[in-house]
Design a protein around this motif. Structure first.
Motif, PDB file in Angstrom:
ATOM      1  N   LEU A 232     -11.810  -9.205 -45.581  1.00 43.39           N
ATOM      2  CA  LEU A 232     -11.363  -7.881 -45.471  1.00 43.39           C
ATOM      3  C   LEU A 232     -12.131  -6.614 -45.548  1.00 43.39           C
ATOM      4  O   LEU A 232     -11.879  -5.600 -44.562  1.00 43.39           O
ATOM      5  CB  LEU A 232     -10.506  -7.566 -46.951  1.00 43.39           C
ATOM      6  CG  LEU A 232      -9.879  -6.238 -47.125  1.00 43.39           C
ATOM      7  CD1 LEU A 232      -8.715  -6.102 -46.087  1.00 43.39           C
ATOM      8  CD2 LEU A 232      -9.417  -6.175 -48.666  1.00 43.39           C
ATOM      9  N   THR A 233     -13.350  -6.690 -46.100  1.00 43.28           N
ATOM     10  CA  THR A 233     -14.250  -5.765 -46.080  1.00 43.28           C
ATOM     11  C   THR A 233     -15.377  -5.906 -45.264  1.00 43.28           C
ATOM     12  O   THR A 233     -16.247  -4.949 -44.684  1.00 43.28           O
ATOM     13  CB  THR A 233     -14.880  -5.303 -47.589  1.00 43.28           C
ATOM     14  OG1 THR A 233     -15.600  -6.487 -48.203  1.00 43.28           O
ATOM     15  CG2 THR A 233     -13.900  -4.939 -48.438  1.00 43.28           C
ATOM     16  N   ASP A 282      -5.740  -2.790 -49.883  1.00 40.90           N
ATOM     17  CA  ASP A 282      -6.685  -3.359 -48.922  1.00 40.90           C
ATOM     18  C   ASP A 282      -7.503  -2.156 -48.655  1.00 40.90           C
ATOM     19  O   ASP A 282      -8.676  -2.251 -48.334  1.00 40.90           O
ATOM     20  CB  ASP A 282      -5.908  -4.435 -48.043  1.00 40.90           C
ATOM     21  CG  ASP A 282      -5.213  -5.507 -48.542  1.00 40.90           C
ATOM     22  OD1 ASP A 282      -5.685  -5.663 -49.641  1.00 40.90           O
ATOM     23  OD2 ASP A 282      -4.463  -6.029 -47.898  1.00 40.90           O
ATOM     24  N   GLU A 283      -6.702  -1.025 -47.996  1.00 42.10           N
ATOM     25  CA  GLU A 283      -7.246  -0.153 -47.241  1.00 42.10           C
ATOM     26  C   GLU A 283      -8.389   0.455 -48.522  1.00 42.10           C
ATOM     27  O   GLU A 283      -9.307   0.951 -48.183  1.00 42.10           O
ATOM     28  CB  GLU A 283      -6.323   0.970 -46.817  1.00 42.10           C
ATOM     29  CG  GLU A 283      -6.962   2.262 -46.251  1.00 42.10           C
ATOM     30  CD  GLU A 283      -7.919   2.172 -44.966  1.00 42.10           C
ATOM     31  OE1 GLU A 283      -8.712   2.856 -44.694  1.00 42.10           O
ATOM     32  OE2 GLU A 283      -7.622   0.787 -44.530  1.00 42.10           O
ATOM     33  N   ARG A 286     -11.218  -1.433 -48.316  1.00 43.00           N
ATOM     34  CA  ARG A 286     -12.383  -0.977 -47.211  1.00 43.00           C
ATOM     35  C   ARG A 286     -13.008   0.219 -47.544  1.00 43.00           C
ATOM     36  O   ARG A 286     -14.086   0.242 -47.164  1.00 43.00           O
ATOM     37  CB  ARG A 286     -11.365  -1.123 -46.083  1.00 43.00           C
ATOM     38  CG  ARG A 286     -11.097  -2.441 -45.613  1.00 43.00           C
ATOM     39  CD  ARG A 286     -10.393  -2.469 -44.160  1.00 43.00           C
ATOM     40  NE  ARG A 286      -9.123  -2.010 -44.489  1.00 43.00           N
ATOM     41  CZ  ARG A 286      -7.909  -2.825 -44.355  1.00 43.00           C
ATOM     42  NH1 ARG A 286      -8.359  -4.079 -44.373  1.00 43.00           N
ATOM     43  NH2 ARG A 286      -6.832  -2.261 -44.297  1.00 43.00           N
ATOM     44  N   ARG A 304     -18.576  -8.068 -51.990  1.00 45.15           N
ATOM     45  CA  ARG A 304     -17.175  -8.149 -52.475  1.00 45.15           C
ATOM     46  C   ARG A 304     -17.215  -9.648 -53.272  1.00 45.15           C
ATOM     47  O   ARG A 304     -17.237 -10.570 -52.450  1.00 45.15           O
ATOM     48  CB  ARG A 304     -16.194  -7.947 -51.718  1.00 45.15           C
ATOM     49  CG  ARG A 304     -14.901  -7.927 -52.487  1.00 45.15           C
ATOM     50  CD  ARG A 304     -13.833  -7.663 -51.545  1.00 45.15           C
ATOM     51  NE  ARG A 304     -12.498  -7.731 -52.137  1.00 45.15           N
ATOM     52  CZ  ARG A 304     -11.137  -8.282 -51.868  1.00 45.15           C
ATOM     53  NH1 ARG A 304     -11.253  -8.647 -50.327  1.00 45.15           N
ATOM     54  NH2 ARG A 304     -10.341  -8.172 -52.501  1.00 45.15           N
TER      55      ARG A 304
END
Length: 667
Positions: A232-233, A282-283, A286, A304
């Motif tokens: 994700l990140t 999720d955003e 990030r 993370r």
């Protein structure tokens, strides 16, 4: 580390390509050998077929007509011999025939071009016998008259009459050089075409090999990256974080110095997920990841670890330097952002463990950083350095959380109740619900054995829901028994932060038909300080329902007076730490008296916790305290036992000798 991994991947890919190319070359060579052998065999077969056809023509056009009416067992007449000689001389002269013999079925040579009557294939040879019964046999054999070269030997049945019956065997030796030369020319052309085709095939296989190995290298590199990074990140994941942390700690242990391991957890992240959706969560992760990377030094590690938890490795920093850096990180993380068009700020709790001061292994440092972070979530400071006095979460929390989840499902929890006594008349007017766990192996467990683990996970919500439902169900039973006691239920900070908490309380009240004023929810000072804005809003919603709210353990938290003034609170409960000292400590007496006056000034009732002696009861009554709880009146017990003990609503609480204090049974 990335360059080394890339070099290793390149070398591995190169070795794979060489192995693949070598294997392809061996395969191509083997295929070529098979094809060449097939071509040779095909050429030889064509040569034999050509010799067989030539022999058939000689037998049919020359030998057969010359022997018409002959009996080879009896020999040839002069006329027949002359005709044969004339027919064969021309062929021998032109070189189309090397040797010719006419033989009977018994093998006797009736005629030969050189006049000899011996030699040739033995009559017992399978080839001769096959020709004698009518089957032509052809074979390429060495030239017996010269030391080099080959000839085509044909054994052909002789048909000399109109009846089509064979009268003997024609043994014919034909030249093979011209046929071989022609075939060699064809073979050279075939070799060239075959070689070009095999070379092209090898080039294609080599290109496929190169393309495949390149794809495999890229895939392996991608898999290696994915194995050590968060999808994700894009940050290093838990495994990569552990590797980097172990390397940093080992470097310090070998060469000296210091550094810090930091765990970071976002506050109220679940609320963002629940209200704005997982895509917004999720955003948010990030954005936070980018802010973390931009806030630390280039040689620091940001990873993370899962969920909303991040880890930092800060090599070369001591306590003050780490705290200063993390203050900048905290400020960067908490800057306002917009998600789904909603402006919001996110805060984080940091736990710091220094190496080698707080441990020489990554496991130990992570446990201590987690303990410090836990303190940060429950305290006034969001950045906490581990100290020996820090209350660390039990190492068995993971196991406890798993077992507790099953305990809720299997109904292993039990509720005990402790009465709340009005000091003015000694009457029990309400009870506080206190949860215990009837563990199948460890017996009856008090809250400190499992509540901290529940609060650090999502289990606190189903646990609180279970307690609330069971308490209201029990209240309905004692109401039918003639008791109008209200019931108090403890809630945590996570309950207040859960979206729709007040609405869920209203639903449970409606389900059991309980009047809201017969329920009190107790919230600790620390829970309200954790997110004051949310606490004010949720407590206001509960008060609007008619539910009473009590501030539990007052005096040991961080509630400021201005905040207390804005909260919809009906009751303040003085922590036992002050009540226990009122008989001997003038300072505790002054604090308790001040709290009573403050609470009354705000229109709140005051309950003293941990009352264990008649002297303390009398002092509290004289000081104006409204209610009391403690072992002086009753230990926590099942509600049915309390109904029997407090036989009638007007019965006052008995004064009993103070029992020895039992740690952890009240909460």
């Amino acid at each position: 580390m990335s360059r080394n991994s890339g070099t290793h991947g390149t070398r591995t890919g190169s070795r794979l390509f060489v192995a693949y190319a070598a294997a392809s070359l061996v395969s191509v060579i083997a295929l070529g050998a098979v094809l060449l052998q097939g071509a040779r065999d095909d050429a030889a077969s064509r040569g034999r077929d050509q010799g067989l056809a030539q022999a058939a023509v000689i037998e049919e056009m020359a030998i057969g007509p010359a022997l018409d009416g002959a009996d080879l067992n009896l020999g040839l007449s002069a006329t027949q011999r002359d005709r044969l000689q004339a027919a064969t001389d021309l062929a021998i002269f032109h070189g189309s025939v090397i040797r010719l013999r006419v033989r009977s079925f018994s093998g006797k040579v009736a005629f030969s071009d050189d006049g000899s009557t011996v030699g040739g294939v033995a009559a017992t040879d399978p080839a001769f016998r096959s020709a004698a019964i009518g089957h032509a046999v052809v074979k390429v054999v060495p030239n017996s008259e010269r030391s080099i070269g080959q000839v085509i030997r044909v054994l052909q049945p002789i048909i000399a009459g109109a009846d089509g019956q064979a009268i003997g065997v024609l043994e014919l030796y034909l030249p093979y050089e011209s046929i071989a030369a022609h075939l060699q020319g064809q073979m050279r052309s075939a070799y060239l075409r075959l070689g070009a085709g095999l070379l092209g095939l090898y080039v294609v296989l080599a290109l496929i090999s190169w393309s495949t190995t390149r794809s495999l290298r890229r895939h392996a590199a991608r898999r290696e990256h994915e194995a050590l990074h968060d999808g994700l990140t894009g940050l290093p994941n838990r495994d990569a974080f552990r590797q980097r942390a172990e390397s940093a700690v080992d470097t310090v242990l070998r060469g000296g110095g210091t550094g810090a391991i930091v765990l970071l957890d976002l506050d109220r992240f679940k609320e963002v997920n629940d209200t704005l959706g997982h895509h917004a969560g999720d955003e948010l992760l990030r954005v936070v990841a980018g802010r973390l990377v931009n806030s630390v030094r280039s040689d620091d590690v940001v990873a993370r670890l899962g969920g909303d938890e991040f880890g930092l490795v800060l090599p070369g920093l001591g306590a003050e330097q780490a705290h200063s850096l993390l203050a900048r990180v905290r400020d960067a993380v908490s800057q306002e952002m917009s998600l789904e068009g909603v402006p919001l700020t996110i805060e984080a709790s940091f736990g710091i463990a220094l190496y080698p001061e707080h441990g020489g292994s990554v496991e130990e440092l992570l446990r201590r950083a987690d303990a410090a972070m836990y303190q940060g979530k429950r305290g006034a400071s969001s950045i906490v350095l581990y100290s020996g006095e820090t209350v660390a979460p039990p190492t068995q929390w993971l196991r406890v959380q798993t077992e507790l989840r099953h305990a809720i499902e299997r109904d292993e929890l039990v509720l005990l109740y402790q009465p709340k006594i009005r000091l003015a008349d000694g009457e029990a007017y309400g009870v506080e619900a206190l949860v215990r766990w009837q563990h199948p192996q460890r017996g009856l467990l008090p809250p400190p054995e499992f509540l901290p683990a529940a609060e650090q996970s999502g289990l606190i919500e189903p646990l609180t829901a279970w307690v609330l439902r069971r308490a209201l169900a029990d209240q309905a039973l004692w109401t039918s028994a003639g008791r109008t006691w209200s019931v108090s239920v403890n809630v945590s900070a996570r309950n207040l932060e859960a979206p729709g908490f007040a609405r869920s309380v209203a639903q449970v009240l409606a389900e059991f038909g309980t009047p809201p004023q017969r329920l009190t929810l107790e919230v600790t000072e620390t829970a309200m300080a954790n997110d004051a804005h949310t606490a004010v809003r949720v407590l206001g919603e509960l008060a609007a329902l008619g539910v009473d709210v009590a501030v539990d353990d007052f005096g040991i938290g961080y509630t400021c007076l201005s905040q207390l003034r804005t909260l919809a609170v009906r009751e303040i409960k003085i922590d036992r730490a002050f009540v226990n000292g009122i008989e001997d400590d003038a300072g505790d007496r002054a604090i308790v008296r001040s709290v009573i006056e403050l609470a009354h000034g705000l229109g709140c009732r005051v309950t003293a916790e941990g009352v264990e002696t008649p002297q303390a009861q009398r002092w509290l009554a004289d000081a104006g305290c409204d209610d009391a709880q403690g072992f002086l009146f009753s230990r926590p017990a099942p509600w049915a036992e309390l109904v029997d003990r407090f036989d009638a609503p007007e019965t006052t609480a008995p004064i009993v000798p103070a029992p020895q204090h039992e740690e952890g049974l009240v909460r």
